[in-house]
Design an enzyme around this catalytic site. Structure first.
Site, short mmCIF file in Angstrom:
data_model
loop_
_atom_site.label_atom_id
_atom_site.label_comp_id
_atom_site.label_asym_id
_atom_site.label_seq_id
_atom_site.Cartn_x
_atom_site.Cartn_y
_atom_site.Cartn_z
N ARG A 213 0.83 -1.21 0.00
CA ARG A 213 0.00 0.00 0.00
C ARG A 213 0.87 1.26 0.00
NH1 ARG A 213 -4.57 0.77 4.54
NH2 ARG A 213 -2.74 1.25 5.80
N LYS B 274 -2.53 7.16 1.04
CA LYS B 274 -2.27 7.47 2.45
C LYS B 274 -1.14 8.49 2.47
CE LYS B 274 -2.00 4.89 6.78
NZ LYS B 274 -2.99 5.64 7.53
N GLU C 85 -15.96 7.05 6.12
CA GLU C 85 -15.15 6.42 7.16
C GLU C 85 -14.95 7.41 8.28
OE1 GLU C 85 -11.13 5.61 5.72
OE2 GLU C 85 -11.14 7.44 4.52
#
Ligand code: PXG
Length: 290
Positions: free
Chosen positions: A50, A149, A182
């Protein structure tokens, strides 16, 4: 405490980055938060994959291989003799000139911090959280995809500030149409009539690694799993709600926007998932010795 910084392990006091680093100047960089449990690094490959995917998302070429990155994480844990740790892996665009142009930054900065993590107090895992929906919307994927991210966490920090101002520790963030996305550092799940539901990635959420683990644990807990659009109304009428994240693991939610969820107690499926997740962290991961 030893910190990995650009290929070397240095003392915390010597672990410094430049004020000209574009990670500092512009939030130009990516990161990961990883956990190790009793000398097992949980889902290390998934976290490193990721990290590199986030880097690709911002056109940042990480100058070491994934294998070297994995070794750097393990070396840092071993150097600090940590059996249980929270690992913060950061890659910034590197030092450059003033001005956004990333071409002025020839060398990305890589650092790894291994430390303890302060989770929510243990009683909240038994009693459950109270959370609220906040006015700040989650970044739209078209502007800054939440799947990246990045070091640009201001969207989440604004949500967190609004939650704190409302007297609760976490915030539900909605997308531009008002669907649930979220929380500020956790994915959200609900259970209704034996079906486990969480917003699909395309609504604009981080593809959480704990989220994936929980989805794959569903059938073992007797739940059907579904990724779908979720409204606040559906959350209010859920049987159970919980949050997932590397730091928080699985934490129950018992009240949202002044409404108790079902009877306001932590649900049995949530407890089962917490138990099964704990088992997973005890047996899976990349092993090291300290
Ligand atoms: N959504 C967001 C926006 C996150 O930042 C998660 C979900 C959960 O993903 P994982 O892969 O961890 O299951 C995250 C990640 C911290 C901290 O220091 C934690 C996260 C992000 C930033 C800081 O506690 N969680």
């Amino acid at each position: 405490m030893l910190i990995y910084l650009n290929g070397r392990l240095v003392k915390k006091e010597q672990a410094r980055v430049s004020v000209f680093d574009h990670g500092v100047l512009y939030g130009d960089g990516v990161f990961e938060g990883i956990r190790s449990y009793n000398c097992l690094v949980f889902k290390l490959k998934e976290h490193i994959d990721r990290l590199y995917a986030s880097a690709q998302g911002i056109s940042l070429r990480i100058p070491i291989t994934k294998q070297q990155m994995q070794k750097a994480v393990i070396d840092t844990l071993v150097a600090n003799r940590l059996k249980d740790a929270y690992i913060r892996l950061v890659v910034t665009r590197g030092e450059g000139d003033l001005g956004l142009d990333p071409r002025n930054c020839p060398k990305p900065t890589i650092f790894i911090i291994t430390d303890k993590i302060a989770l929510y107090p243990p009683e909240l895992y038994k009693k459950g959280l109270t959370i609220v929906t906040v006015p700040t919307r989650r970044n739209t994927p078209e502007a800054l995809n939440p799947q990246i991210k990045s070091l640009n966490y201001l969207n989440n920090i604004l949500g967190k500030i609004e939650a704190i101002n409302a007297g609760v520790p976490e915030a539900i963030m909605l997308d531009q149409s008002g669907f649930v996305t979220e929380c500020t550092g956790d994915n959200i799940f609900m259970i209704k009539d034996g079906v486990l539901m969480t917003p699909q990635i395309s609504v604009g959420v981080l593809n959480g690694i704990t989220r994936s683990s929980v989805l794959s644990l569903a059938s073992k807990a007797g739940l059907e799993a579904r990724e779908c659009m979720i409204t606040r109304f559906e959350l209010f009428n859920a049987d159970e709600v919980f949050l997932t994240g590397t730091a928080a693991e699985i934490i129950p939610v018992v009240k949202t926007d002044c409404r108790f969820i079902a009877d306001g107690k932590v649900g049995r499926y949530t407890l089962k998932l917490i138990e099964n997740f704990k088992k997973l962290t005890k047996k899976e991961g990349v092993r090291y010795a300290v």
